[in-house]
Design a protein around this motif. Structure first.
Motif, short mmCIF file in Angstrom:
data_model
loop_
_atom_site.label_atom_id
_atom_site.label_comp_id
_atom_site.label_asym_id
_atom_site.label_seq_id
_atom_site.Cartn_x
_atom_site.Cartn_y
_atom_site.Cartn_z
N MET A 133 47.67 -4.99 38.01
CA MET A 133 48.52 -3.95 37.17
C MET A 133 48.93 -4.19 36.00
N CYS A 134 48.94 -5.49 35.36
CA CYS A 134 49.17 -5.76 33.96
C CYS A 134 48.19 -5.75 33.06
N ALA A 135 47.02 -5.54 33.43
CA ALA A 135 45.93 -5.56 32.53
C ALA A 135 45.95 -4.30 31.64
N PRO A 136 45.61 -4.51 30.25
CA PRO A 136 45.42 -3.43 29.42
C PRO A 136 44.76 -2.13 29.65
N ASP A 137 43.52 -2.47 30.33
CA ASP A 137 42.85 -1.33 30.75
C ASP A 137 42.79 -0.75 32.14
N VAL A 138 44.07 -0.99 32.87
CA VAL A 138 44.32 -0.56 34.14
C VAL A 138 44.36 0.75 34.14
N ASN A 139 43.82 1.53 35.22
CA ASN A 139 44.28 2.85 35.27
C ASN A 139 45.59 3.19 36.31
N LEU A 140 46.63 3.17 35.53
CA LEU A 140 48.03 3.29 36.23
C LEU A 140 47.92 4.40 37.29
N ASP A 141 47.53 5.45 36.73
CA ASP A 141 47.82 6.53 37.69
C ASP A 141 46.96 6.61 38.94
N LEU A 142 45.91 5.80 39.11
CA LEU A 142 45.00 5.62 40.26
C LEU A 142 45.58 4.63 40.73
N MET A 143 46.03 3.58 40.08
CA MET A 143 46.73 2.53 40.86
C MET A 143 48.17 2.93 41.63
N ARG A 144 48.86 3.72 41.13
CA ARG A 144 50.11 4.02 41.44
C ARG A 144 50.11 4.98 42.82
N ARG A 145 48.96 5.60 42.93
CA ARG A 145 48.80 6.27 44.22
C ARG A 145 48.59 5.66 45.52
N LYS A 146 48.50 4.18 45.23
CA LYS A 146 48.42 3.31 46.09
C LYS A 146 49.61 2.81 46.83
N MET A 147 50.82 3.35 45.83
CA MET A 147 52.39 2.84 46.32
C MET A 147 53.23 4.19 46.02
N GLY A 148 53.59 4.45 47.38
CA GLY A 148 54.57 5.40 47.39
C GLY A 148 55.96 4.82 46.94
N MET A 149 56.89 5.56 46.55
CA MET A 149 58.28 4.96 46.17
C MET A 149 59.61 5.48 46.75
N VAL A 150 60.38 5.34 47.25
CA VAL A 150 61.70 5.91 47.82
C VAL A 150 62.81 5.47 47.12
N PHE A 151 63.46 6.22 46.27
CA PHE A 151 64.77 5.77 45.47
C PHE A 151 66.01 5.74 46.21
N GLN A 152 67.14 5.24 45.84
CA GLN A 152 68.04 5.33 46.32
C GLN A 152 68.76 6.40 46.09
N SER A 153 68.50 7.36 45.14
CA SER A 153 69.41 8.70 44.64
C SER A 153 68.19 9.79 45.25
N PHE A 154 67.31 9.57 46.05
CA PHE A 154 66.43 10.76 46.54
C PHE A 154 65.40 11.31 45.62
N ASN A 155 66.13 11.68 44.18
CA ASN A 155 65.15 12.44 43.15
C ASN A 155 64.34 13.42 43.64
N LEU A 156 65.08 14.10 44.56
CA LEU A 156 64.24 15.61 45.03
C LEU A 156 64.55 16.72 44.08
N PHE A 157 63.54 17.74 43.75
CA PHE A 157 63.87 18.71 42.96
C PHE A 157 64.62 19.88 43.65
#
Length: 369
Positions: free
Chosen positions: A67-91
């Motif tokens: 994930m730290c490589a200069p050429d990593v496709n962050l958008d693609l890799m982030r799809r592998k990880m869902g994130m749930v925050f303490q403040s909900f962050n709903l629209f």
């Protein structure tokens, strides 16, 4: 190969280094609870995993890709990880269903009807299908967090990250969110959870990470971390978070604040209701009906009464220690103490599994369960 491998991870800011040298691995299907004192890098560690924060140095390998490589496709890799925050962050301007549909339609190219049907399926999974057409402002905090979990699942992630998911909730709402998380754990979803809910960490985790001073100090099965920790720092932390303390330094103390604090602690620890009730009765009877009135009779402004409630394994027993040595030293007779202790032993209060014990003059220990 592990699903996640972290090697010598370091994160520096100009005035602080929250992560110094973190090394860890997570296998597919594991549920990792991350515990430790505040300010020790737990949330920073989580945010580095999906690159919401950019590490200063080190490697984060997810399915073998750095994930730290200069050429990593962050958008693609982030799809592998869902994130749930303490403040909900709903629209707030979007319906509950629309909040969940947003990721699949914009990032996965899913059609609106398919995304809507997916949102209903996920809302049913978290017990909120009937709230699909509500706005977030119409939900309780616990319901909002369950919607946030459903949103995190909408991208079908390999890993779901939780950053203190219950810390913004009223204690009465915590259990509904943890119930959903336990259900996800039972389904085999890989989860990393930064949490202060020790009962969840003990009961739902495959392993527990104890972090302190920017490093991973100890990792192991819950039984090891909670019952046989290898480091003194781990032991001290576990004992501290599983204990409640309250000091009374004025005969006109805030009784309601004390009882609310006691009940909140019992809720966070998932202490059995009968044990909670017994502890409340002990405090009410001994403190409000006995110790404080005696202090008033003797003209003692500061009774200096200290209460300590320690949770036993499984939340089925608790030990309540009342330290009122100042009152004894100020003139409370041992006959007063003995009379009261005898009354306790004869069952004046309910819930005792053992007779209350006066371990020294002015220190009474009650075991409830």
């Amino acid at each position: 190969m592990s699903l996640i491998e972290v090697k010598h991870l370091r994160k520096e800011y100009p005035n602080i280094t929250p992560l110094k040298d973190v090394n860890a691995y997570v296998d597919r299907g594991e549920v990792i609870s991350i515990i430790g004192p505040s300010g020790t890098g737990k949330s920073t560690f989580l945010r580095c995993l999906n690159r919401l924060e950019t590490p200063t140095s080190g490697q984060i390998l997810v399915d073998g890709q750095d994930m730290c490589a200069p050429d990593v496709n962050l958008d693609l890799m982030r799809r592998k990880m869902g994130m749930v925050f303490q403040s909900f962050n709903l629209f707030d301007h979007l319906l509950v269903a629309e909040n969940i549909m947003l990721g699949p339609t914009r990032l996965l190219g899913m059609g609106k009807q398919e995304a809507y049907e997916l949102s209903l399926k996920l809302l049913k999974q978290v017990g909120l299908k009937d709230k699909a057409l509500n706005y977030p402002r119409e939900l309780s905090g616990g319901q909002k967090q369950r919607v946030a979990i459903a949103r995190g699942l909408a991208m079908s992630p390999d890993i779901l990250l939780f950053d203190e998911p219950t810390s913004a909730l009223d204690p009465t709402m915590v259990s509904e969110v943890l119930s959903v998380m336990k259900n996800l754990a039972e389904r085999g979803l890989t989860m990393l959870v930064v949490t202060h809910e020790m009962r969840f960490a003990r009961d739902a985790s495959t392993r527990v990470f104890y972090m302190d001073r920017g490093e991973l100090w100890e990792a192991g099965p819950p039984e090891q971390i909670f019952e046989h920790p290898l480091r003194q720092e781990t032991y001290d932390f576990i004992f501290r978070v599983r204990s409640w303390k309250w000091e009374i330094h004025d005969v006109d103390f805030d009784y309601h604040a004390m009882m609310a604090s006691l009940e909140g602690f019992c809720l966070r620890q998932f202490l059995a209701r009968r044990v909670t009730n017994a502890c409340q009765v002990v405090v009410e009877e001994v403190v409000s009906q006995y110790l404080v009135p005696i202090a008033q009779e003797r003209g003692i402004v500061d009774p200096n009464v200290e209460l300590t409630l320690s949770i036993g394994e499984g939340g089925e027993r608790a030990s309540l220690k009342l330290d009122f040595r100042t009152l004894v030293n100020a003139g409370m007779t041992m006959e007063d103490v003995k009379t009261r202790a005898d009354a306790l032993s004869k069952g004046l209060l309910f819930g005792f599994t053992e007779e209350p014990e006066m371990i020294e003059p002015g220190v009474l220990v009650c075991t409830v369960g």
